[in-house]
Enzyme design. Sequence first.
Site, mmCIF file in Angstrom:
data_model
loop_
_atom_site.group_PDB
_atom_site.id
_atom_site.type_symbol
_atom_site.label_atom_id
_atom_site.label_comp_id
_atom_site.label_asym_id
_atom_site.label_seq_id
_atom_site.Cartn_x
_atom_site.Cartn_y
_atom_site.Cartn_z
ATOM 1 N N ALA A 9 27.234 -6.599 30.070
ATOM 2 C CA ALA A 9 28.606 -5.886 30.216
ATOM 3 C C ALA A 9 29.325 -6.153 31.522
ATOM 4 O O ALA A 9 30.019 -5.376 32.054
ATOM 5 C CB ALA A 9 28.638 -4.472 30.073
ATOM 6 N N ARG A 15 41.012 -11.251 28.383
ATOM 7 C CA ARG A 15 42.218 -11.229 27.138
ATOM 8 C C ARG A 15 42.783 -9.776 26.853
ATOM 9 O O ARG A 15 43.406 -9.719 26.208
ATOM 10 C CB ARG A 15 41.423 -12.015 26.016
ATOM 11 C CG ARG A 15 41.346 -13.530 26.200
ATOM 12 C CD ARG A 15 40.423 -14.124 25.150
ATOM 13 N NE ARG A 15 39.120 -13.825 25.378
ATOM 14 C CZ ARG A 15 38.165 -14.365 24.646
ATOM 15 N NH1 ARG A 15 38.443 -14.637 23.529
ATOM 16 N NH2 ARG A 15 36.799 -13.914 24.980
ATOM 17 N N GLN A 75 25.431 -7.744 38.713
ATOM 18 C CA GLN A 75 25.704 -9.099 38.588
ATOM 19 C C GLN A 75 26.928 -9.258 39.504
ATOM 20 O O GLN A 75 28.125 -9.198 39.006
ATOM 21 C CB GLN A 75 26.045 -9.879 37.300
ATOM 22 C CG GLN A 75 26.136 -11.371 37.210
ATOM 23 C CD GLN A 75 26.720 -11.781 35.962
ATOM 24 O OE1 GLN A 75 27.145 -11.065 35.090
ATOM 25 N NE2 GLN A 75 26.338 -12.965 35.592
ATOM 26 N N GLY A 80 28.250 -16.705 34.253
ATOM 27 C CA GLY A 80 27.689 -17.051 32.764
ATOM 28 C C GLY A 80 26.689 -16.114 32.163
ATOM 29 O O GLY A 80 26.216 -15.332 33.079
ATOM 30 N N ASN A 230 37.643 -8.898 22.105
ATOM 31 C CA ASN A 230 38.064 -9.478 23.303
ATOM 32 C C ASN A 230 39.236 -9.099 23.380
ATOM 33 O O ASN A 230 39.938 -9.419 24.655
ATOM 34 C CB ASN A 230 37.948 -10.960 22.932
ATOM 35 C CG ASN A 230 36.507 -11.507 22.875
ATOM 36 O OD1 ASN A 230 35.680 -11.233 23.891
ATOM 37 N ND2 ASN A 230 36.046 -12.186 21.699
ATOM 38 N N TYR A 356 47.841 27.694 28.045
ATOM 39 C CA TYR A 356 47.748 27.100 29.308
ATOM 40 C C TYR A 356 48.683 27.537 30.438
ATOM 41 O O TYR A 356 49.944 27.973 29.983
ATOM 42 C CB TYR A 356 47.843 25.740 29.049
ATOM 43 C CG TYR A 356 47.619 24.783 30.412
ATOM 44 C CD1 TYR A 356 46.610 24.865 31.248
ATOM 45 C CD2 TYR A 356 48.537 23.665 30.722
ATOM 46 C CE1 TYR A 356 46.444 24.306 32.434
ATOM 47 C CE2 TYR A 356 48.421 23.043 31.847
ATOM 48 C CZ TYR A 356 47.441 23.402 32.875
ATOM 49 O OH TYR A 356 47.198 22.549 34.004
ATOM 50 N N ALA A 392 57.121 38.480 12.734
ATOM 51 C CA ALA A 392 57.604 37.129 13.004
ATOM 52 C C ALA A 392 58.643 36.903 14.080
ATOM 53 O O ALA A 392 59.192 37.935 14.547
ATOM 54 C CB ALA A 392 58.329 36.621 11.728
HETATM 55 C C1 UD1 Z 1 28.856 -15.672 23.572
HETATM 56 C C2 UD1 Z 1 27.928 -16.947 23.205
HETATM 57 C C3 UD1 Z 1 28.479 -17.777 22.110
HETATM 58 C C4 UD1 Z 1 28.860 -16.476 20.720
HETATM 59 C C5 UD1 Z 1 29.579 -15.376 21.320
HETATM 60 C C6 UD1 Z 1 29.631 -14.611 20.370
HETATM 61 C C7 UD1 Z 1 27.188 -17.570 25.448
HETATM 62 C C8 UD1 Z 1 27.273 -18.938 26.452
HETATM 63 N N1 UD1 Z 1 27.805 -17.776 24.390
HETATM 64 O O1 UD1 Z 1 30.158 -16.347 23.896
HETATM 65 O O2 UD1 Z 1 27.404 -18.376 21.510
HETATM 66 O O3 UD1 Z 1 29.182 -16.916 19.621
HETATM 67 O O4 UD1 Z 1 29.246 -14.720 22.766
HETATM 68 O O5 UD1 Z 1 30.614 -13.311 20.600
HETATM 69 O O6 UD1 Z 1 26.336 -17.001 25.694
HETATM 70 N N2 UD1 Z 1 28.872 -11.677 30.345
HETATM 71 C C9 UD1 Z 1 28.173 -11.031 31.728
HETATM 72 N N3 UD1 Z 1 28.405 -11.919 32.674
HETATM 73 C C10 UD1 Z 1 28.774 -12.989 32.626
HETATM 74 C C11 UD1 Z 1 29.400 -13.490 31.527
HETATM 75 C C12 UD1 Z 1 29.191 -12.902 30.449
HETATM 76 O O7 UD1 Z 1 27.751 -9.951 31.798
HETATM 77 O O8 UD1 Z 1 28.687 -13.949 33.669
HETATM 78 C C13 UD1 Z 1 29.066 -10.541 29.321
HETATM 79 C C14 UD1 Z 1 30.325 -10.185 28.918
HETATM 80 O O9 UD1 Z 1 30.824 -8.980 29.658
HETATM 81 C C15 UD1 Z 1 30.257 -10.027 27.470
HETATM 82 C C16 UD1 Z 1 28.977 -10.789 26.962
HETATM 83 O O10 UD1 Z 1 28.168 -11.253 28.200
HETATM 84 O O11 UD1 Z 1 29.822 -8.471 27.078
HETATM 85 C C17 UD1 Z 1 29.337 -12.191 26.402
HETATM 86 O O12 UD1 Z 1 30.278 -12.996 27.390
HETATM 87 P P1 UD1 Z 1 31.628 -13.866 26.847
HETATM 88 O O13 UD1 Z 1 32.225 -14.313 27.998
HETATM 89 O O14 UD1 Z 1 32.412 -13.197 26.131
HETATM 90 O O15 UD1 Z 1 30.671 -14.968 25.993
HETATM 91 P P2 UD1 Z 1 31.346 -15.724 24.860
HETATM 92 O O16 UD1 Z 1 32.255 -16.744 25.192
HETATM 93 O O17 UD1 Z 1 32.213 -14.828 23.909
HETATM 94 MG MG MG Z 2 32.654 -12.689 23.875
#
Ligand code: UD1
Ligand code: MG
Length: 426
Positions: A9, A15, A75, A80, A230, A356, A392
Amino acid sequence: MNFRALILAAGKGTRMKSDLPKVLHPLLGRPLVSHILKTVYRLNPERVHLVVGHKAQLVQEKLAQSYSDLDFILQEEQLGTGHAVLQAKAALRDYPGTLLLLPGDAPLITAETLQKLIAYHRSGTYSATILTTIIDNPTGYGRVIRDPAGDVVAIVEEKDATSEERKIKEINSAIYCFDAQKLYTALDKIGSDNEQGEYYLTDVVAILREAGEKIGALTVEDPVEVMGINTRMELAQAGKVLWRRKALELMAEGVTILDPDTAYIHPEAKVGPDTVIMPCVMISEDCEIGSGCQIGPFAYIRPGTRLAPGVKVGDFVEIKNSSVGSGSKVPHHSYIGDAEIGSGVNIGAGTITCNYDGTTKHKTVIKDNSFIGSNTNLVAPLTIGENAYVGAGSTITKDVPEGALGIARGRQYNKEGWVKEKKSRQ
Ligand code: UD1
Ligand code: MG
């Protein structure tokens, strides 16, 4: 079923176009991420770890109150999903059991499906099991690549997929089970040489497979369950799904709902059988509606409301943090806040509890079998005694004793012949 859960998270949720981190956006009055947290906790995990990053302190503050034993992992930079999981390495690398890994923005997944995933993962001695689904428009998702025998060999992200791979409709839900130790061994091998320059968690699938490990895949039938939120549009859609599920559940338990499309009942609210919910009714979390009640149309039942059996709450009525005794009626156009209403009470149209004073909330007590005339203001703190009446149009500022009539309004007087006189003056 011993396991640990790791929820990602840390992302910003670009978006959403918001100052507020995506995972804190309210869905049915609760932070988005708390929905999946609640579902995971229902399965009694040994420990739950949550990776936070974007506005980590705010996210932590909001969640720590409700989840005191949640382990927050920072993080600092969002490089990623693979990088996010690596931040939990110290906590999980030596864990000998199953790790359930989930994204924080998938609020619709059910405990039943997660349970099935864990059971499936264990039954097949898989080192990784992916929860997948099949959707008509897989744009944006990672695709599940299988070999001719049907075994999963890799997940390819949309941006890195070939045009042939993009035709695949089976997608990665981003919910997985892993053998924790094997996951971390594989994660040490991932890089960021891809279209997005990110460390993809999904790369471990091919790495494990190449190391001769078995990869499992469980396909959920209803793609809605794994929907990731998203955008604000998707947030609204998720709310609709949760309300619909609740309406179906209540109808199965004997509640009549005239129009499930406009029954906005929180999953945590309780509603007794033979209650009738008319159109356009909102019932919040922490509300208990007894059996045989009638609610709505257009009623707003807010947190802390307890309605005993046989209560009627009619149109354009708002009730908050109040209890209403059996058979009492609040039929039209009222605000009832911080009140304790006995049984057999009739609250006239347009009654307002003035709870209140600008600083503090005060309580209104209305005892059994009393009658409040229409368009009354009850300025709290205040007690209306048993069997009492309120005239009333009154603004009541003092207690009304048992059996008394309280009346507080300007006296009426009639000027006989006034209209005729007026006309003759003109
Ligand atoms: C990810 C998957 C994809 C899947 C999709 C489903 C990867 C590379 N891809 O893509 O295969 O189909 O979810 O919805 O995993 N997050 C972090 N730290 C980061 C990046 C992300 O905590 O550095 C968390 C985000 O907050 C989110 C989750 O990981 O809750 C997914 O990240 P997001 O960037 O939305 O991945 P997708 O591109 O949707
Ligand atoms: Mg996602």
